[in-house]
Each structure stands twice: as C-alpha cells, then as structure tokens.
Enzyme design. Structure first.
Site, short mmCIF file in Angstrom:
data_model
loop_
_atom_site.label_atom_id
_atom_site.label_comp_id
_atom_site.label_asym_id
_atom_site.label_seq_id
_atom_site.Cartn_x
_atom_site.Cartn_y
_atom_site.Cartn_z
N CYS A 110 -48.62 27.26 -0.44
CA CYS A 110 -49.14 25.93 -0.67
C CYS A 110 -50.09 25.41 0.40
O CYS A 110 -51.23 25.84 0.48
CB CYS A 110 -47.99 24.96 -0.92
SG CYS A 110 -48.54 23.54 -1.84
N ASN A 146 -39.00 27.22 4.00
CA ASN A 146 -39.69 27.27 2.71
C ASN A 146 -40.23 28.69 2.62
O ASN A 146 -41.19 29.02 3.32
CB ASN A 146 -40.81 26.21 2.69
CG ASN A 146 -41.47 26.12 1.33
OD1 ASN A 146 -41.36 27.03 0.51
ND2 ASN A 146 -42.19 25.03 1.09
N GLU A 186 -41.26 17.78 3.81
CA GLU A 186 -41.12 19.19 4.19
C GLU A 186 -40.81 19.32 5.67
O GLU A 186 -40.05 20.22 6.05
CB GLU A 186 -42.39 19.98 3.84
CG GLU A 186 -42.59 20.14 2.35
CD GLU A 186 -43.60 21.20 2.02
OE1 GLU A 186 -44.57 20.90 1.30
OE2 GLU A 186 -43.44 22.34 2.46
N GLU A 197 -44.33 28.26 -5.53
CA GLU A 197 -43.53 27.81 -4.37
C GLU A 197 -42.28 27.08 -4.91
O GLU A 197 -42.36 26.41 -5.95
CB GLU A 197 -44.37 26.83 -3.55
CG GLU A 197 -43.64 26.06 -2.48
CD GLU A 197 -44.47 24.90 -1.90
OE1 GLU A 197 -45.29 24.32 -2.63
OE2 GLU A 197 -44.29 24.62 -0.70
N ASN A 216 -46.95 23.60 -4.96
CA ASN A 216 -46.50 22.38 -5.65
C ASN A 216 -47.37 21.27 -5.06
O ASN A 216 -47.10 20.83 -3.94
CB ASN A 216 -45.04 22.04 -5.33
CG ASN A 216 -44.01 22.93 -6.00
OD1 ASN A 216 -43.06 22.44 -6.59
ND2 ASN A 216 -44.15 24.24 -5.90
N LYS A 232 -42.99 29.63 5.30
CA LYS A 232 -44.16 28.74 5.37
C LYS A 232 -44.38 28.19 6.78
O LYS A 232 -43.46 27.63 7.39
CB LYS A 232 -43.97 27.58 4.39
CG LYS A 232 -45.17 26.65 4.24
CD LYS A 232 -44.87 25.65 3.12
CE LYS A 232 -46.04 24.73 2.84
NZ LYS A 232 -45.72 23.79 1.72
N1 ING Z 1 -48.20 20.44 -1.08
C1 ING Z 1 -49.48 19.92 -0.85
C2 ING Z 1 -50.55 20.97 -0.54
O1 ING Z 1 -50.92 21.23 0.58
C3 ING Z 1 -50.89 18.29 0.27
C4 ING Z 1 -49.49 18.83 0.17
C5 ING Z 1 -51.61 17.93 -0.85
C6 ING Z 1 -51.44 18.17 1.50
C7 ING Z 1 -52.93 17.44 -0.74
C8 ING Z 1 -52.74 17.68 1.64
C9 ING Z 1 -53.50 17.31 0.52
O2 ING Z 1 -51.06 21.47 -1.50
C10 ING Z 1 -47.46 21.34 -0.40
N2 ING Z 1 -46.27 21.63 -0.93
O3 ING Z 1 -47.84 21.87 0.62
#
Ligand code: ING
Length: 328
Positions: free
Chosen positions: A182, A115, A151, A47, A207, A132
């Site tokens: 993601c 995205n 985001e 991503e 990411n 996304k």
């Molecule tokens: N990053 C993370 C993901 O969903 C996240 C944000 C991390 C949300 C951990 C909840 C828990 O992997 C992106 N870019 O979506």
C-alpha cells in the site's frame, strides 16, 4: 523461449467489520478457481485481505484489536487458500495482520504486530515474507479526522527490509519476486531497493480511501487514483519490472476504498485494470524478458547510478532548509 507467466490481480470488494474471515476466504478461493480456469499461475490478493480495514477503528487498548490478527500462517481460516494453491497449482500473494512472538532489537522476546504479506508457491510453500515499512496515518485518536487511519497504532515498522527472492512460479524455474504494501508504493526508495536486487515482479496489495481522510486540504477526488497509478507506473518504469497491484475496494461500514487494481509492465504501461469496486479478477501475460531492455540501457544501475551523490537519501529523514542565495 520467452519467460512468460500469467498473473492475476484478485481484487476484493468490501469486507464489513461484522464479516468473518471464512466468508472472505471463501470469496478468495472462488477467485482462485476462476483464475485457474483462465490459466493464471500467480494470484495477488490485497493488503489485509482477510478482514475489514480495521485501522479505521479506534481501540483504546491495542490488545482489543488482536482479533484482527493471525497468530499463525497458515491459520485454520486460511488453510483453504493453501489447499487451493496445491489443488490448482497456483501461487498466491496474501496480505494479513501478523502477530509474532519474537526478539526485538534489544533481544527481548515479545508479542509484535505487523502489516504483513507473503508469497506462496504452487505447492503451498511460503517463499517470502514482507512486513510493511511505510506506515501512514497516526498512532493516537484524531478527532479532526473524518475516518481514523491508525496503522501507526496497531503495527510496528516492518523489520525485514524489502527482500527479493528467486523462486519457481508458473512454468518457470525462477522468477525474481518482491513485495510492498500500500503506502510503500508512494516511496521511490522502496522500489529502488527492490530494483537493486533485480526484481522482475512486484506483488502489492492496497486499501486506499477514495477520499482524503485528513481534511488537511483540498485534493480533487480523481487525483487519489491518479497518484496510485502514477506511483506504480513510475516504480515499474524506473526499476524495469512488472507489478501486480490489487485493491480491497468498495464501502466498508460507510468508509469508501477505491479499486482500480492494475497490472503494469516494465515500460510503465497499465496492461490490465479492474473496472468494478467488487470482487474482480484481472489477468495479464507477463513476458519477463521485457525487464531486460530497461535494465541494460536507461536503468543499467551499474553503469549509471552515482551513490556518492545520493547520501541524503539514507543520511537524512526529514527535509532541511536549502542554502540561501546572497548577491556578492
Ligand atoms: N492506505 C493509503 C495509501 O497509502 C494514504 C493511505 C492514502 C496515504 C492517500 C496518503 C494518501 O494508499 C494505506 N493502507 O497505506
């Protein structure tokens, strides 16, 4: 004749805020070259693969963030990727921040930010685009957070659904391919919409911070990777498909993203996993006929699904309180 395709997750190490796209693209072309030497036919990049994960940085005026976006694809900086695809006869998946000037739901043409990810064929054709849908994080600066995750500030919710395309890839005349990005991987709805279009291979980039940025409660660090793998393994098993899940990893301007890119088969097994948090190519041979077993038995959707019982899934957004039991 088995329908085999050799895939690669081309994991990227960190891209610092100060690093140019051309440096990232050069690293990616090197990975494609290595992939070619290993007989890889489809390379999946992460991503937002061209820049640092800029949603961690606050810009008061979102126009100030436009330098993180691509106004065209291919753009000047990304042409070398398309040239490498044609040179090596390799397809690739690329995640990037997209600026598009197009009509919104009111019909007005305006500047829109997504995205985005694309699938590109071995002759450099863009086969499919996805934007996304599940945008995590927040839209306004949050002083409580260890690191911002904006985001919802910089991107609109994707307006292309979760499409699947059947297109030539590798030595095969048609593979059913779809994408997610993601946070999408954490939502079973995304996987099922792809599964209901007979997807065989899901390309996804991520990411993901290695630590809980919300400081909203304790979450043991090892669970970050566990939840990522659990989501992808479940998605593949429950929709009888393969997935290539590729991280951007390492420490970007002090903020850590985890790696652990994986390839998963329709039994939900991890068949390859990255072990570094840097540029790393992991490869796997995928026999797409493995999708048939799940799709014709446990997850034969036409035989077993009961949409009439699933109304809440699209009828509701948030959860509601349950009925309360009372003794009669
Ligand atoms: N990053 C993370 C993901 O969903 C996240 C944000 C991390 C949300 C951990 C909840 C828990 O992997 C992106 N870019 O979506």
């Amino acid at each position: 004749m088995p329908r085999l395709i050799t895939v690669a997750a081309a994991q990227l190490g960190p891209i610092q805020k100060s690093e140019s796209r051309s440096v990232a693209v050069e690293r990616m072309v090197r990975l494609m070259e290595r992939a070619h030497k290993r007989g890889v036919e489809l390379v999946v990049f992460p991503e937002l693969a061209l820049t640092t994960f800029f949603p961690r940085h606050y810009h008061r005026d979102i126009e100030q963030a436009d330098s993180w976006f691509e106004n065209s694809m291919p753009s000047n900086e990304t042409v070398p990727l398309f040239d490498a695809a044609r040179r090596y006869g390799i397809g690739f998946h690329l995640g990037y921040a997209e600026i598009a000037h197009e009509a919104d739901e009111t019909g007005a043409i305006r500047k829109r930010r997504f995205n985005t990810s694309i699938l590109v064929g071995p002759e450099g054709d863009i086969l499919l685009k996805y934007r996304k849908v599940q945008l995590p994080g927040h839209a306004e600066y949050d002083p409580k957070r260890i690191v911002q995750h904006l985001e919802k500030r910089y991107f609109e919710v994707g307006n292309l659904g979760f499409p699947v395309i059947r297109a030539p890839m590798g030595g095969l005349d048609g593979i059913n391919m779809g994408m997610m990005i993601c946070n999408d991987r954490r939502w079973p709805e995304a996987w099922r919409v792809l599964g209901l279009q007979s997807v065989e291979l899901v390309a996804l980039g991520y990411n993901t911070p290695s630590l809980n940025m919300e400081a909203g409660g304790f979450e043991a660090h090892h669970l970050r990777v566990f939840h990522s793998h659990l989501s992808i393994q479940a998605g593949c098993y429950q929709n009888a498909c393969f997935a290539v899940a590729t991280a951007k990893a390492g420490t970007e301007d002090g903020a850590e993203l985890f790696g652990h890119s994986i390839v998963v088969n329709p039994q939900g097994e991890i068949v390859a996993m990255a072990s570094s948090w840097d540029d790393e190519l992991i490869t796997a041979d995928c026999d797409l006929d493995m999708c048939t077993l799940g799709r014709t038995t446990i997850f034969a959707f036409d035989k077993h699904r009961r949409p009439e019982a699933y109304g809440r899934i699209t009828g509701q957004t948030g959860a509601v309180a349950p009925q309360v039991w009372t003794k009669r």
